[in-house]
Design a protein around this motif. Structure first.
Motif, PDB file in Angstrom:
ATOM      1  N   ASP A   1      35.937 -12.248 -17.304  1.00 52.33           N
ATOM      2  CA  ASP A   1      34.836 -12.211 -16.344  1.00 52.33           C
ATOM      3  C   ASP A   1      34.250 -10.809 -16.232  1.00 52.33           C
ATOM      4  N   ASN A   2      33.258 -10.662 -15.361  1.00 47.48           N
ATOM      5  CA  ASN A   2      32.572  -9.387 -15.169  1.00 47.48           C
ATOM      6  C   ASN A   2      33.023  -8.712 -13.878  1.00 47.48           C
ATOM      7  N   GLY A   3      34.317  -8.741 -13.600  1.00 51.53           N
ATOM      8  CA  GLY A   3      34.796  -8.191 -12.346  1.00 51.53           C
ATOM      9  C   GLY A   3      34.738  -9.223 -11.245  1.00 51.53           C
ATOM     10  N   ARG A   4      34.858  -8.767 -10.033  1.00 53.88           N
ATOM     11  CA  ARG A   4      34.861  -9.676  -8.887  1.00 53.88           C
ATOM     12  C   ARG A   4      33.448 -10.079  -8.503  1.00 53.88           C
ATOM     13  N   PRO A   5      33.232 -11.337  -8.161  1.00 55.55           N
ATOM     14  CA  PRO A   5      31.887 -11.775  -7.766  1.00 55.55           C
ATOM     15  C   PRO A   5      31.370 -11.077  -6.517  1.00 55.55           C
ATOM     16  N   PHE A   6      32.286 -10.712  -5.613  1.00 58.66           N
ATOM     17  CA  PHE A   6      31.862 -10.011  -4.402  1.00 58.66           C
ATOM     18  C   PHE A   6      32.906  -9.002  -3.989  1.00 58.66           C
TER      19      PHE A   6
ATOM     20  N   ILE B   1      16.469 -19.225 -15.265  1.00 62.44           N
ATOM     21  CA  ILE B   1      17.130 -18.894 -14.000  1.00 62.44           C
ATOM     22  C   ILE B   1      16.121 -19.072 -12.876  1.00 62.44           C
ATOM     23  N   ASP B   2      16.480 -19.895 -11.924  1.00 59.88           N
ATOM     24  CA  ASP B   2      15.596 -20.302 -10.831  1.00 59.88           C
ATOM     25  C   ASP B   2      16.110 -19.726  -9.520  1.00 59.88           C
ATOM     26  N   PHE B   3      15.445 -18.672  -9.039  1.00 62.84           N
ATOM     27  CA  PHE B   3      15.736 -18.147  -7.710  1.00 62.84           C
ATOM     28  C   PHE B   3      14.810 -18.834  -6.703  1.00 62.84           C
ATOM     29  N   TYR B   4      15.371 -19.712  -5.920  1.00 64.42           N
ATOM     30  CA  TYR B   4      14.707 -20.397  -4.799  1.00 64.42           C
ATOM     31  C   TYR B   4      13.277 -20.839  -5.113  1.00 64.42           C
ATOM     32  N   GLY B   5      13.138 -21.595  -6.194  1.00 66.80           N
ATOM     33  CA  GLY B   5      11.817 -22.030  -6.617  1.00 66.80           C
ATOM     34  C   GLY B   5      11.462 -23.440  -6.172  1.00 66.80           C
ATOM     35  N   PRO B   6      10.169 -23.739  -6.000  1.00 64.27           N
ATOM     36  CA  PRO B   6       9.724 -25.100  -5.689  1.00 64.27           C
ATOM     37  C   PRO B   6       9.705 -25.954  -6.963  1.00 64.27           C
ATOM     38  N   ALA B   7      10.706 -26.783  -7.119  1.00 64.56           N
ATOM     39  CA  ALA B   7      10.859 -27.573  -8.349  1.00 64.56           C
ATOM     40  C   ALA B   7      10.133 -28.901  -8.291  1.00 64.56           C
ATOM     41  N   ASP B   8       9.877 -29.404  -7.094  1.00 67.56           N
ATOM     42  CA  ASP B   8       9.223 -30.710  -6.939  1.00 67.56           C
ATOM     43  C   ASP B   8       7.985 -30.509  -6.069  1.00 67.56           C
ATOM     44  N   MET B   9       6.861 -30.277  -6.702  1.00 67.88           N
ATOM     45  CA  MET B   9       5.633 -29.960  -5.968  1.00 67.88           C
ATOM     46  C   MET B   9       5.096 -31.168  -5.205  1.00 67.88           C
ATOM     47  N   VAL B  10       5.338 -32.352  -5.715  1.00 66.28           N
ATOM     48  CA  VAL B  10       4.890 -33.557  -5.014  1.00 66.28           C
ATOM     49  C   VAL B  10       5.646 -33.710  -3.708  1.00 66.28           C
TER      50      VAL B  10
ATOM     51  N   HIS C   1      15.153 -16.802   2.079  1.00 64.35           N
ATOM     52  CA  HIS C   1      14.243 -16.540   0.968  1.00 64.35           C
ATOM     53  C   HIS C   1      14.153 -15.041   0.718  1.00 64.35           C
ATOM     54  N   GLY C   2      14.293 -14.623  -0.534  1.00 61.16           N
ATOM     55  CA  GLY C   2      14.205 -13.211  -0.871  1.00 61.16           C
ATOM     56  C   GLY C   2      15.461 -12.420  -0.595  1.00 61.16           C
ATOM     57  N   PHE C   3      16.584 -13.097  -0.437  1.00 58.27           N
ATOM     58  CA  PHE C   3      17.836 -12.415  -0.103  1.00 58.27           C
ATOM     59  C   PHE C   3      18.209 -11.367  -1.148  1.00 58.27           C
ATOM     60  N   ASP C   4      17.802 -11.557  -2.404  1.00 53.62           N
ATOM     61  CA  ASP C   4      18.191 -10.651  -3.478  1.00 53.62           C
ATOM     62  C   ASP C   4      17.396  -9.352  -3.465  1.00 53.62           C
TER      63      ASP C   4
ATOM     64  N   GLY D   1      24.647 -11.860  -0.761  1.00 52.39           N
ATOM     65  CA  GLY D   1      23.950 -12.774  -1.660  1.00 52.39           C
ATOM     66  C   GLY D   1      23.549 -12.101  -2.957  1.00 52.39           C
ATOM     67  N   GLY D   2      23.125 -10.846  -2.878  1.00 54.48           N
ATOM     68  CA  GLY D   2      22.721 -10.121  -4.075  1.00 54.48           C
ATOM     69  C   GLY D   2      23.858  -9.948  -5.061  1.00 54.48           C
ATOM     70  N   GLN D   3      25.043  -9.631  -4.571  1.00 60.46           N
ATOM     71  CA  GLN D   3      26.193  -9.487  -5.469  1.00 60.46           C
ATOM     72  C   GLN D   3      26.541 -10.804  -6.149  1.00 60.46           C
ATOM     73  N   LEU D   4      26.583 -11.876  -5.372  1.00 58.41           N
ATOM     74  CA  LEU D   4      26.965 -13.173  -5.939  1.00 58.41           C
ATOM     75  C   LEU D   4      25.936 -13.668  -6.942  1.00 58.41           C
ATOM     76  N   SER D   5      24.654 -13.513  -6.621  1.00 56.94           N
ATOM     77  CA  SER D   5      23.622 -13.982  -7.544  1.00 56.94           C
ATOM     78  C   SER D   5      23.610 -13.144  -8.814  1.00 56.94           C
ATOM     79  N   THR D   6      23.812 -11.837  -8.690  1.00 54.52           N
ATOM     80  CA  THR D   6      23.843 -10.976  -9.870  1.00 54.52           C
ATOM     81  C   THR D   6      25.016 -11.346 -10.769  1.00 54.52           C
ATOM     82  N   TYR D   7      26.155 -11.606 -10.171  1.00 52.32           N
ATOM     83  CA  TYR D   7      27.325 -12.039 -10.944  1.00 52.32           C
ATOM     84  C   TYR D   7      27.021 -13.338 -11.688  1.00 52.32           C
ATOM     85  N   ALA D   8      26.417 -14.301 -10.984  1.00 51.81           N
ATOM     86  CA  ALA D   8      26.105 -15.590 -11.606  1.00 51.81           C
ATOM     87  C   ALA D   8      25.095 -15.418 -12.731  1.00 51.81           C
ATOM     88  N   VAL D   9      24.092 -14.578 -12.521  1.00 47.87           N
ATOM     89  CA  VAL D   9      23.087 -14.333 -13.559  1.00 47.87           C
ATOM     90  C   VAL D   9      23.737 -13.737 -14.795  1.00 47.87           C
ATOM     91  N   GLU D  10      24.590 -12.748 -14.595  1.00 47.76           N
ATOM     92  CA  GLU D  10      25.223 -12.100 -15.745  1.00 47.76           C
ATOM     93  C   GLU D  10      26.119 -13.058 -16.514  1.00 47.76           C
TER      94      GLU D  10
END
Length: 375
Positions: A100-105, A247-256, A345-348, A355-364
């Motif tokens: 792994d890439n170290g600890r997630p948080f 990679i989808d950061f809090y995106g609107p996936a279903d516009m309808v 929204h925009g936590f990163d 949230g920033g640490q966990l999302s960065t870990y997941a992205v990597e």
């Protein structure tokens, strides 16, 4: 009485750590409360400690102040809970077996400043009425490396490529080329203009791949908010074999569905935003809403997907990610949904926050799974 009043104010602010923000400026404050909570913990602790000298309403102020501290600390506690299973879940989702890439948080990492990688601005397409540019952050490892293309948010009508650059520098230090693009925006330009701009960026990066040290077989798209809708739509509709994941950061996936349930008007006029981007209401141009919904284009050939969303998001409903997650699962696509119960929204915006640490870990970890940089 002054002490108690201040404690009550900070108690009300602490509620943003567990409840959705009811108004736009409180949403902005909620980002800081949940991702940099130690500032508020420190202030609240000082107010509680002042009870040793200020006797008026001493007990009431102390109790409320301690409760505030607990609420402010809750994102950190919950981050540890998410981190406890994150590595194994990502390994399972993407068949990862390497270390792994170290600890997630890490609590200590919240105090470590980020380091910038110098980027440069390049023009990637000249249209008759406008030119579009990108910011290029070169990999800090030698040789041709994969390229992450970042699409900024801003309700399809504002924002730019300089938005939230910290992750770009982080990934460049880890061996990825990172490109953050501008694109044509509403209301002048409608969907799919931005997707076509992203396609043009891919063409440009392939053309300049030798100068930019880009491995043209390994592109990953990353979008935030409105930019995530663009990135997802491009990933699922361009059928470009060089795109290895999205990679989808809090995106609107279903516009309808999103149009059917508007956001809190004190936060954002979500229907107005969508109408400007798609050329009218759903009643007037229903096919435009379908054509702009990434979820409609998920099939068994779709690329691996990482979804990241905070449960307290007040701009883009959490339900978008649940629906996308379900569609990906039905089609057997490798994917993972990182759920952050406290995040908005925009936590990163704060890369080393919970949230920033966990999302960065997941992205990597996701990048290593779908497009690892060669040694």
């Amino acid at each position: 009485m002054t002490r108690l009043s201040l404690i009550l104010i900070f108690f009300l602010i602490s509620l943003l750590a567990v409840f959705e923000a009811p108004a736009y400026y409180l949403w902005l404050l909620a980002i800081v409360v949940t991702e940099f909570p130690l500032v508020f913990v420190t202030i609240s602790a000082v107010l509680v400690a002042s009870g040793f000298w200020i006797r008026n309403y001493q007990l009431a102020g102390t109790i409320i102040g301690i409760l505030s501290i607990i609420l402010y600390l809750s994102p950190i506690v919950r981050a540890y809970a998410v981190a406890g299973t994150l590595k194994d879940e990502l390994n399972t989702a993407f068949n990862l077996t390497e270390g792994d890439n170290g600890r997630p948080f890490s609590f200590g990492k919240m105090f470590i400043p980020t380091k910038d990688v110098a980027g440069k601005t390049l023009t990637y397409i000249n249209y008759a009425d406008t030119a579009l540019t990108l910011n290029y952050y070169p990999s800090q490892l030698a040789g041709k490396k994969p390229c992450v293309i970042v699409v900024h948010g801003g309700s399809w009508a504002k924002g730019d490529k300089a938005q939230l650059p910290e992750l770009n520098s982080y990934l460049a230090r880890k061996g990825y080329n990172v490109v953050s693009i501008d694109y044509r925006m509403a209301p002048k330009y409608k969907n799919p203009a931005a997707v076509m701009d992203l396609k043009e960026a891919l063409t440009y990066l392939r053309k300049e791949s030798n100068q930019l040290n880009i491995d043209t077989n390994n592109f990953i798209l990353l979008g935030r908010s409105a930019g995530a809708q663009i990135a997802l739509l491009a990933a699922y509709t361009l059928h470009d074999k060089g795109i290895k994941g999205v990679i989808d950061f809090y995106g609107p996936a279903d516009m309808v569905w999103g149009y059917s349930l508007p956001a809190n008007p004190w936060i954002m006029d979500s229907r107005g935003v969508m109408e400007a981007y798609l050329g009218g209401s759903y009643a007037k141009v229903p096919l435009n809403y379908v054509a702009s919904s990434p979820i409609e284009f998920v099939d068994q050939t779709s690329v691996p997907t990482l979804i990241i969303h905070g449960h307290s998001d007040v701009l883009v409903a959490y339900e978008h990610s649940r629906r996308l997650n379900e569609k990906l699962a039905k089609n057997g696509i490798k994917h993972y949904w990182l759920k952050l119960p406290w995040a908005t929204h925009g936590f990163d915006f704060i890369l080393n926050g919970p949230g920033g640490q966990l999302s960065t870990y997941a992205v990597e970890r996701f990048l290593k799974a779908v497009s690892p940089p060669a040694p």
